[in-house]
Design a protein around this motif. Structure first.
Motif, PDB file in Angstrom:
ATOM      1  N   LEU A   1      -8.223  11.369 -11.038  1.00 57.95           N
ATOM      2  CA  LEU A   1      -8.854  10.197 -11.654  1.00 57.95           C
ATOM      3  C   LEU A   1      -7.817   9.172 -12.107  1.00 57.95           C
ATOM      4  N   VAL A   2      -6.747   9.634 -12.764  1.00 56.57           N
ATOM      5  CA  VAL A   2      -5.734   8.710 -13.284  1.00 56.57           C
ATOM      6  C   VAL A   2      -5.100   7.870 -12.172  1.00 56.57           C
ATOM      7  N   PRO A   3      -4.612   8.475 -11.081  1.00 55.64           N
ATOM      8  CA  PRO A   3      -4.025   7.633 -10.024  1.00 55.64           C
ATOM      9  C   PRO A   3      -5.038   6.697  -9.371  1.00 55.64           C
ATOM     10  N   LEU A   4      -6.307   7.104  -9.286  1.00 60.29           N
ATOM     11  CA  LEU A   4      -7.313   6.216  -8.713  1.00 60.29           C
ATOM     12  C   LEU A   4      -7.491   4.970  -9.587  1.00 60.29           C
ATOM     13  N   LEU A   5      -7.520   5.176 -10.897  1.00 56.45           N
ATOM     14  CA  LEU A   5      -7.645   4.037 -11.816  1.00 56.45           C
ATOM     15  C   LEU A   5      -6.410   3.142 -11.744  1.00 56.45           C
ATOM     16  N   VAL A   6      -5.235   3.767 -11.708  1.00 59.61           N
ATOM     17  CA  VAL A   6      -3.998   2.982 -11.622  1.00 59.61           C
ATOM     18  C   VAL A   6      -3.946   2.227 -10.299  1.00 59.61           C
ATOM     19  N   GLY A   7      -4.378   2.874  -9.223  1.00 55.16           N
ATOM     20  CA  GLY A   7      -4.405   2.204  -7.926  1.00 55.16           C
ATOM     21  C   GLY A   7      -5.320   0.994  -7.933  1.00 55.16           C
ATOM     22  N   ALA A   8      -6.491   1.139  -8.590  1.00 54.05           N
ATOM     23  CA  ALA A   8      -7.406   0.005  -8.709  1.00 54.05           C
ATOM     24  C   ALA A   8      -6.758  -1.139  -9.482  1.00 54.05           C
ATOM     25  N   LEU A   9      -6.013  -0.796 -10.536  1.00 55.17           N
ATOM     26  CA  LEU A   9      -5.316  -1.822 -11.319  1.00 55.17           C
ATOM     27  C   LEU A   9      -4.220  -2.497 -10.496  1.00 55.17           C
TER      28      LEU A   9
ATOM     29  N   LEU B   1     -10.547 -10.459  -4.594  1.00 54.93           N
ATOM     30  CA  LEU B   1     -10.243  -9.469  -5.630  1.00 54.93           C
ATOM     31  C   LEU B   1     -10.811  -8.102  -5.259  1.00 54.93           C
ATOM     32  N   LEU B   2     -12.035  -8.079  -4.751  1.00 53.34           N
ATOM     33  CA  LEU B   2     -12.674  -6.816  -4.370  1.00 53.34           C
ATOM     34  C   LEU B   2     -11.886  -6.102  -3.288  1.00 53.34           C
ATOM     35  N   VAL B   3     -11.469  -6.837  -2.272  1.00 54.67           N
ATOM     36  CA  VAL B   3     -10.747  -6.219  -1.155  1.00 54.67           C
ATOM     37  C   VAL B   3      -9.415  -5.646  -1.617  1.00 54.67           C
ATOM     38  N   PHE B   4      -8.702  -6.360  -2.473  1.00 50.37           N
ATOM     39  CA  PHE B   4      -7.418  -5.836  -2.945  1.00 50.37           C
ATOM     40  C   PHE B   4      -7.606  -4.621  -3.865  1.00 50.37           C
ATOM     41  N   VAL B   5      -8.674  -4.619  -4.665  1.00 50.90           N
ATOM     42  CA  VAL B   5      -8.961  -3.440  -5.487  1.00 50.90           C
ATOM     43  C   VAL B   5      -9.264  -2.239  -4.588  1.00 50.90           C
ATOM     44  N   LEU B   6     -10.074  -2.442  -3.556  1.00 52.06           N
ATOM     45  CA  LEU B   6     -10.371  -1.367  -2.609  1.00 52.06           C
ATOM     46  C   LEU B   6      -9.091  -0.864  -1.935  1.00 52.06           C
ATOM     47  N   ALA B   7      -8.189  -1.787  -1.605  1.00 47.15           N
ATOM     48  CA  ALA B   7      -6.916  -1.394  -1.000  1.00 47.15           C
ATOM     49  C   ALA B   7      -6.119  -0.500  -1.939  1.00 47.15           C
ATOM     50  N   GLY B   8      -6.109  -0.841  -3.233  1.00 43.63           N
ATOM     51  CA  GLY B   8      -5.401  -0.019  -4.204  1.00 43.63           C
ATOM     52  C   GLY B   8      -6.021   1.360  -4.361  1.00 43.63           C
ATOM     53  N   VAL B   9      -7.354   1.427  -4.346  1.00 42.27           N
ATOM     54  CA  VAL B   9      -8.033   2.718  -4.491  1.00 42.27           C
ATOM     55  C   VAL B   9      -7.769   3.611  -3.287  1.00 42.27           C
ATOM     56  N   VAL B  10      -7.903   3.061  -2.085  1.00 44.28           N
ATOM     57  CA  VAL B  10      -7.683   3.864  -0.879  1.00 44.28           C
ATOM     58  C   VAL B  10      -6.215   4.290  -0.773  1.00 44.28           C
ATOM     59  N   ALA B  11      -5.298   3.404  -1.157  1.00 38.47           N
ATOM     60  CA  ALA B  11      -3.880   3.778  -1.168  1.00 38.47           C
ATOM     61  C   ALA B  11      -3.635   4.924  -2.145  1.00 38.47           C
TER      62      ALA B  11
ATOM     63  N   VAL C   1       0.820  -1.213   0.000  1.00 37.56           N
ATOM     64  CA  VAL C   1       0.000   0.000   0.000  1.00 37.56           C
ATOM     65  C   VAL C   1       0.855   1.265   0.000  1.00 37.56           C
ATOM     66  N   GLY C   2       2.002   1.237   0.674  1.00 32.62           N
ATOM     67  CA  GLY C   2       2.877   2.409   0.687  1.00 32.62           C
ATOM     68  C   GLY C   2       3.428   2.712  -0.695  1.00 32.62           C
ATOM     69  N   SER C   3       3.846   1.670  -1.407  1.00 32.20           N
ATOM     70  CA  SER C   3       4.364   1.860  -2.761  1.00 32.20           C
ATOM     71  C   SER C   3       3.265   2.303  -3.721  1.00 32.20           C
TER      72      SER C   3
END
Length: 343
Positions: free
Chosen positions: A116-124, A233-243, A90-92
């Motif tokens: 928007l761009v970093p949120l999408l990348v974080g989700a990915l 998968l959902l939880v890890f996507v949420l983790a990427g978005v919040v990060a 999450v830090g990275s």
């Protein structure tokens, strides 16, 4: 001849013991929450007795702003841990999002695109973590240890290891970093909103119940009809978005995209905050509210050590000691077998 006991009028009859009012209140609030609040009060009083500047409004606001990024990551780390996993990337992810925020804003000057761009990348990034765990059948610790290094490398590669862009003159980013709503800094409002939404999801939705079930016993959850892979998968996507939200706040606070410096060590703080708040590393147990109290405790500790002029290197030692203490307490309270000792 059988003798039967009779009860005379007015004779007290044995009844189940009733808990005292204080005990009932403590149970309702949660012993962990009460102990964390007491620790915050005692620690704050001790620091203030040595340096009264600790209680100034400016310093309290500084603590709030400091714990925002750490709090966001600790809250979502709590969800991952409840599910029975851990995400130390999450830090990275936050660092990569911070860089992309600065670079996109420098390219077109649009605040919404820069978010928007970093949120999408974080989700990915989160989706990639989840796919590696689910289909690669790799434990979350190893999978996210690998992506911790990879996402950090990508952030350094696209930025050449330097801060990117400048958002310090944009009114939206200024409002995020220095604005207030009802006298509360905007940064803190972001943490409050995200924490409230995650809390509602965990406590009052089917998704939240499924996450607890998967963390408690994934095999039983699967047999009961829960789509375990989908929830992972959902939880890890949420983790990427919040990060990524945390990364956007880093850029707003510093005025530029930070590939490493703004996010270094955040994964450690996130895990410490979640564990200190009672999230069981074996899964199935955890609370967003307790995590928030734990994060405040960490913020008070770090801020107090800074005010008292304690060597910053001791902060890392203190964080490590708190994490060890939290895990030891969990292990002892759960009655688990300690490594190296007989059953």
């Amino acid at each position: 001849m059988t003798t039967t006991a009779t009860t005379q009028p007015g004779t007290p009859v044995d009844q189940p013991k009733q808990d005292g009012t204080l005990l009932r209140v403590l149970r309702r609030l949660g012993f962990e929450n009460v102990s964390l609040v007491l620790a915050i009060v005692v620690l704050s009083a001790g620091i203030a007795s040595v340096n009264p500047a600790f209680l100034k409004l400016a310093n309290i606001a500084a603590i709030g702003n400091y714990v925002t990024v750490m709090g966001l990551l600790a809250v979502i780390q709590t969800v991952v841990i409840i599910m029975g996993g851990i995400d130390i990337s999450v830090g990275s992810t936050a660092g990569l999002a911070s860089v992309l925020t600065g670079m996109v804003f420098a390219a077109n000057g649009q605040w919404w695109a820069a978010m928007l761009v970093p949120l999408l990348v974080g989700a990915l990034c989160g989706l990639f973590n989840g796919l590696v765990v689910v289909f690669g059948r790799i434990t979350p610790l190893i999978a996210t240890l690998a992506t911790l290094a990879s996402f950090k490398g990508i952030a350094q590669l696209v930025s050449n290891g330097r801060a990117q862009g400048f958002t310090g003159a944009d009114p939206v980013f200024i409002f995020i970093s220095r604005g207030t709503i009802l006298f509360i800094p905007t940064l803190i409002w972001v943490l409050i909103i995200v924490a409230a939404l995650v809390h509602i999801m965990l406590r009052f939705s089917r998704v939240g119940r499924d996450i607890y079930a998967v963390g408690g016993n994934d095999m039983a959850a699967r047999l009961s009809g829960i789509n375990v892979n989908g929830r992972i998968l959902l939880v890890f996507v949420l983790a990427g978005v919040v990060a990524s939200i945390a990364g956007i706040l880093i850029t707003a606070r510093t005025g530029s995209g930070q590939p490493v410096s703004g996010s270094e060590g955040l994964e450690m703080l996130a895990v410490t905050g979640a564990a200190l708040g009672g999230a069981a590393l074996r899964g199935g147990k955890g609370s967003v509210i307790s995590t928030i109290f734990a994060v405040i405790l960490l913020g008070v500790l770090i801020n107090g050590m800074t005010l008292l002029g304690i060597n910053p290197f001791w902060q890392n030692i203190a964080q490590g000691a708190l994490l060890i203490a939290a895990v030891v307490i969990q292990q002892l309270s759960a009655g688990g077998r300690r490594v190296g000792l007989p059953k």
